[in-house]
Scaffold this active site. Structure first.
Site, mmCIF file in Angstrom:
data_model
loop_
_atom_site.group_PDB
_atom_site.id
_atom_site.type_symbol
_atom_site.label_atom_id
_atom_site.label_comp_id
_atom_site.label_asym_id
_atom_site.label_seq_id
_atom_site.Cartn_x
_atom_site.Cartn_y
_atom_site.Cartn_z
ATOM 1 N N ASN A 128 0.837 -1.201 0.000
ATOM 2 C CA ASN A 128 0.000 0.000 0.000
ATOM 3 C C ASN A 128 0.878 1.259 0.000
ATOM 4 O OD1 ASN A 128 -1.741 2.129 0.686
ATOM 5 N ND2 ASN A 128 -3.104 0.733 1.786
ATOM 6 N N LEU A 155 0.230 4.184 0.713
ATOM 7 C CA LEU A 155 -0.013 5.052 1.864
ATOM 8 C C LEU A 155 0.378 4.378 3.176
ATOM 9 C CD1 LEU A 155 -3.497 6.526 0.860
ATOM 10 C CD2 LEU A 155 -1.231 7.537 0.543
ATOM 11 N N GLU A 156 0.863 3.149 3.112
ATOM 12 C CA GLU A 156 1.314 2.475 4.322
ATOM 13 C C GLU A 156 2.816 2.183 4.215
ATOM 14 O OE1 GLU A 156 -1.491 -0.682 5.279
ATOM 15 O OE2 GLU A 156 -3.065 0.785 5.689
ATOM 16 N N MET A 157 3.209 0.934 3.874
ATOM 17 C CA MET A 157 4.640 0.623 3.863
ATOM 18 C C MET A 157 5.296 0.913 2.520
ATOM 19 S SD MET A 157 4.226 -2.785 6.138
ATOM 20 C CE MET A 157 5.242 -2.843 7.606
#
Ligand code: HEC
Ligand code: HEC
Length: 339
Positions: free
Chosen positions: A143, A145-147
């Site tokens: 993702n 917007l994550e990792m």
């Protein structure tokens, strides 16, 4: 012959008595409010909510590797975030933020659910887009917007570490791979169950585990119909439901992808605003609430549920009793009560 006929008419008489007796007895409890109050169920076999029994200890070798990976920042592009950054096991398995913050400080679109008891969910994510924990674990790694990483990047980093190389080689003949990484993480996540809450002890027969107000809250939770959606061992996590069954929760808001829920997966109009019903274990620790973090307190969340899921304005007494009951769902992990 005569004896048989007498026996037959006797049987018929008994049958008629039973039928009329039943027809005349006040069996229609739905119309008698007092009779409709369920007794406090100390026996759980027939109840909507079920106890969570302790999992087998100690950790398997795979779960141990998964635990290390859960805390491994090299799963993220810039080595800054691990699973535990957003699912802090010493804080109820969440990040205590309205929406999660990914690499480079980017804001995500949705509130992070807890990883505790995620293994009890029938599918993963608010919209159920991952069928299993293994499938789920690949999500945050990729993702943006994550990792914001990728398997080739992650595997290249882990291969530089001798201790990972040997740990994987021992457990997975093919060595470090995306399948092995997600398999180990999922094995660890399956150990993140939280048995022995006061409510579990109550269901298992300890009538004193809940005080009067908490027992009253449990009764109201059943009577009002909360348990028609939040049920089973997870006290939720086993079905999809619309957020806003009785009134439109999203009216007047600008359209937002995260609010569409299950629609994002199926593209079907009837799945707009449909979400996995979240499990309520440890819910006292996981504010803010709802996929959009729109409720800051448990009181607020319970009132919203009354209004939008049941079409009722709950009394203050009901709200406080239910919140007290929900507080008894905090369980233990590794022998300690969660915080
Ligand atoms: C940047 C913060 C962040 C990181 C890092 C992160 N997560 Fe999450 N996690 C979230 C958010 C936000 C969601 C909800 C996303 C959604 O439902 O669309 C979520 C959902 C989940 C769920 C689903 C729970 C449920 O009830 O449906 C699990 C399980 C989970 N994460 C495990 C992990 C694991 C394992 C890792 C590491 C590989 C990880 N997460 C890394 C923020 C994060
Ligand atoms: C018709 C199904 C349904 C009923 C009935 C229902 N809920 Fe819910 N509940 C949901 C769904 C769906 C969500 C997730 C909403 C979202 O965030 O999109 C939810 C979320 C919650 C949350 C927030 C959990 C979290 O981690 O954010 C709490 C607390 C809650 N419900 C408690 C209750 C209580 C108490 C009642 C009874 C007064 C109740 N619910 C009745 C379906 C239901």
């Amino acid at each position: 012959m005569k004896a048989v006929r007498i026996l037959a008419s006797l049987l018929l008489a008994v049958l008629l008595l039973l039928v009329f007796g039943w027809a005349l007895s006040p069996h229609d409890v739905a119309e008698a409010p007092e009779a409709a109050l369920p007794a406090i169920p100390v026996k759980w076999e027939h109840q909507a909510l079920r106890p969570l029994l302790a999992a087998a200890a100690p950790l398997s070798a795979k779960a141990e590797l998964g635990q290390r990976l859960f805390f491994e920042p090299r799963l993220s592009r810039d080595d800054t975030l691990s699973c535990s950054t957003c699912h802090d096991l010493s804080h109820g398995g969440i990040d205590r933020k309205p929406v999660s913050i990914g690499v480079g400080g980017q804001l995500g679109p949705i509130n992070a659910p807890t990883v505790f008891n995620a293994s009890l969910n029938f599918v993963q994510f608010w919209d159920g887009r991952a069928a299993t924990l293994e499938e789920q674990a690949a999500g945050p790694v990729h993702n943006p917007l994550e990792m914001d990483s990728s398997w080739p990047q992650v595997i290249a980093k882990l291969l530089q570490d001798d201790s990972y190389r040997s740990a994987f080689a021992r457990l997975y003949p093919a060595g470090i791979s995306s399948e092995a990484i997600t398999d180990a993480i999922a094995a660890f996540e399956r150990t993140l169950t939280t048995p022995n809450s006061r409510f579990d002890r109550f269901l298992l027969g300890d009538g004193n585990a809940l005080n009067d107000q908490e027992q009253h809250g449990y009764r109201r939770f059943l009577e009002l119909g909360c348990a028609s959606c939040h049920q089973g061992v997870g006290i939720g996590g086993n079905m999809y439901q619309r957020f806003g069954v009785m009134a439109d929760y999203f009216r007047g808001r600008p359209e937002n992808t995260a609010d569409l829920g299950r629609f994002n997966v199926t593209g079907k109009a009837e799945d707009r605003h449909v979400f996995k019903v979240p499990g309520l274990r440890n819910v006292a620790l996981t504010a803010p609430y709802f996929h959009d973090a729109s409720a800051k307190t448990l009181e607020e969340a319970v009132m919203v549920m009354g209004r939008y899921q049941l079409g009722r304005q709950l009394s203050n007494d009901d709200v406080h009793a239910i919140v007290a009951f929900l507080g008894t769902l905090t369980g233990e992990w590794q022998g300690k009560v969660l915080e």
